[in-house]
Design a protein around this motif. Structure first.
Motif: not given
Length: 468
Positions: A438-453, A455-468
Motif C-alpha cells: 500500500c505504501v507506494e500508492a499512498c499520495p500522502a506517503m503515510i507509513d501505513i504498515p507502521a500506523e496499522m501496527s 492502531l492494531g496494538q491500541l485496539t488489542e490493548r483496549l479489548h484486553n482491558e475490557e476483559m479484565v
C-alpha cells in the motif's frame, strides 16, 4: 444533520456508549437519512455560482467543481468507494448543481471501481451537452501498453456518453521514471496530444502527487499544458510539512515530496490554470474539532469550517475551480452558498484561519484523505476506514488515553463499539501483515504498515482491558 454530527462531544459519550454507537451505526448509508424536509428548508444560495474563465481558451468554468470520487451510496453499501452507488440521489444532486450554475464534473477510471464515469455520464447526458464540462483521467499506473491506453480512452468516451472530453489529465503523476515509461516510452502522451489536436480532448493536463524532481520535469516538457490538478488547502499551504527520514526511506523517496507552497507557486508562475483537489484534506478540515473551530466561529458564526476551507482554496490566484465530492443535498447546498458568490478573504478572516490552523496542528491526526489509492489491500484491510475512524475520534477528543481518568471506561467502550460499527473485524488494523504494498500508492506517503501496527496494538490493548 451535519451540524448535529459535528457537535458531538465528550459529555454525550459519557452518557453511555450508545452515543457513539449511534453515530457509527449511520455507516455508509448516512446520505439516506437526509429527510426531504431538511433538504427543502435549507437556505438557498444568493445567486448563481461564481465562474472563472480559462486564460488561454476562454472556456467558462464554475469555481465549484463537482467531484464524482465520492458519490452517494446505497444504505446496504459496505464501502464508500464501492460500486453500490445510489444513482437516484446522484442524479438529483447533479441536476441541482447544474441548475445552480455548476458546470465542471470530474471523474476517473478508478473512482467507485469503474462505476463513477458511467453514473456521471448517464446523469449528465440527460442535459444539453453545452451546459456541462466533462473531466476524467488516464490511469497511468496500470497502463502496460499503448493499445491498453487506447482501449481505456475509447471506453471512457462511451461510459461518459460524450464525443469529446472538455478536460482530460494524466492521472496522479508521482515520479519521473513511471511518467517516462508510460507517457514517453509507450507513446501514450503522443496519443493524447493527437486527440487534443483533433478536438476530442479540449484541455489536456495532469494531476500531481510527486516530488520536486517530477514537477520540474513536467514543467520542462515541450508541451502546452492546459491545466494542472494539485492538492491545495490551507493546512498544506500555511505550514511546511517535513517528512521524517525514516518515512522517506520506506516509501522509496530520496527527497522530500514537493512542498505545497513551492508546488503551487511553480505551477501558477508557469501560467498553468489550477484545478484544486482535496481542499478539505479528505474531510479533516471540515472536522476541525471544537478547539480549532473556535476562532472561525468567533469571526464568522454563519460559516462552517468547510466553507472556510473552500473559500481559501478558491480565492488563490490562478485557481480555475475547486473540487468537492458531494454525497448529500444539504452538503451541496452549503457548497453552493459558499460559491454563490465567492467572497474574498478579509485580513481579519485570514488571521482567524491562522489561529485555527495552529490549534489544529496540535492534534495527532494522520494525513489520510481517504482517496483509496492504497486499496485493495491483499489482506482485506479497509485502510481508509481505519484511519478515518481514528482521525474522527481525535477530532472530537474521544480517544481513550488515560486509564486513571473517570471517563476512561466509557470512552474505551464507546471507541471500540464505534470501530466495530465502522470497520468489520476482519478489515481492521490487526489484520495487517506489514507487506508494504500500500505504501507506494499512498499520495500522502503515510507509513501505513507502521500506523496499522500502532492502531492494531491500541485496539488489542483496549479489548484486553475490557476483559479484565
Amino acid at each position: 444533520m451535519k451540524r448535529k454530527l459535528m457537535d458531538i462531544n465528550r459529555r454525550a459519550v459519557l452518557k453511555g456508549a450508545a452515543g457513539l454507537i449511534g453515530l457509527g451505526a449511520l455507516g455508509y448509508g448516512l446520505n439516506a437519512l437526509l429527510s426531504p424536509k431538511s433538504a427543502q428548508t435549507a437556505p438557498e444560495a444568493a445567486g448563481p455560482v461564481t465562474r472563472h474563465h480559462h486564460p488561454r481558451t476562454g472556456v467558462e468554468v464554475s469555481a465549484f467543481g463537482y467531484g464524482c470520487m465520492r458519490l452517494p451510496m446505497l444504505p446496504s453499501a459496505s464501502s464508500p468507494r464501492g460500486t453500490e452507488v445510489d444513482e437516484k440521489q446522484a442524479f438529483a444532486l447533479i441536476d441541482h448543481a447544474l441548475a445552480c450554475g455548476v458546470n465542471y464534473f470530474d471523474s476517473a477510471h478508478f473512482y467507485h471501481k469503474g462505476v463513477s464515469e458511467s453514473v456521471m455520464g448517464r446523469a449528465l447526458s440527460r442535459h444539453p451537452r453545452e451546459s456541462y464540462l466533462v473531466a476524467t483521467k488516464m490511469p497511468g499506473r496500470i497502463i502496460e501498453s499503448l493499445d491498453q491506453a487506447k482501449e481505456i480512452f475509447e471506453g471512457q468516451l462511451q461510459k461518459c456518453r460524450t464525443g469529446y472530453f472538455d478536460f482530460y489529465q494524466l492521472h496522479a503523476v508521482m515520479g519521473v521514471p513511471s511518467y517516462k515509461h508510460v507517457y514517453e516510452d509507450l507513446g501514450v502522451l503522443d496519443y493524447l496530444l493527437e486527440k487534443r489536436e483533433k478536438g476530442i480532448i479540449r484541455h489536456l493536463g495532469w494531476s500531481f502527487h510527486g516530488d520536486s524532481e517530477a514537477l520540474d520535469y513536467l514543467l520542462a516538457q515541450p508541451v502546452t499544458w492546459d491545466y494542472a490538478m494539485l492538492q491545495l488547502n490551507y493546512h498544506d499551504l500555511m505550514h511546511e510539512l517535513v517528512m521524517p527520514e525514516k518515512r522517506k526511506q520506506i516509501v522509496g523517496l530520496s527527497r522530500e515530496p514537493a512542498p505545497a507552497r513551492w508546488m503551487y507557486e511553480r505551477v501558477r508562475d508557469a501560467g498553468i490554470p489550477i484545478v484544486v483537489m482535496e481542499p478539505l484534506l479528505g474531510g479533516r478540515l471540515a472536522r476541525l474539532g471544537k478547539k480549532a473551530a473556535a476562532p472561525l466561529q468567533a469571526a464568522r458564526p454563519d460559516l462552517t469550517p468547510a466553507a472556510w476551507a473552500f473559500r481559501y482554496a478558491a480565492t488563490l490566484p490562478g485557481v480555475l475551480t475547486v473540487l468537492s465530492g458531494v454525497t448529500r443535498m444539504d452538503y451541496l447546498q452549503e457548497n453552493l452558498r459558499t460559491f454563490s458568490p465567492l467572497e474574498p478573504f478579509t485580513p481579519a478572516e485570514r488571521q482567524a484561519l491562522e489561529s485555527a490552523l495552529k490549534l489544529f496542528l496540535t492534534q495527532e491526526s494522520l494525513p489520510c484523505t481517504t482517496c483509496g489509492y492504497c486499496m485493495p489491500c491483499p489482506y482485506g484491510i479497509d485502510i481508509p476506514a481505519v484511519f478515518s475512524q481514528y482521525n474522527r475520534s481525535l477530532d472530537h477528543d474521544l480517544l481513550p488515553r488515560a486509564p486513571e481518568t473517570a471517563d476512561y471506561p466509557a470512552l474505551r467502550k464507546a471507541w471500540l463499539a464505534d470501530l466495530d460499527r465502522r470497520v468489520p473485524e476482519l478489515r481492521q488494523a490487526a489484520r495487517c501483515t506489514g507487506c508494504g504494498k500500500c505504501v507506494e500508492a499512498c499520495p500522502a506517503m503515510i507509513d501505513i504498515p507502521a500506523e496499522m501496527s500502532r492502531l492494531g496494538q491500541l485496539t488489542e490493548r483496549l479489548h484486553n482491558e475490557e476483559m479484565v
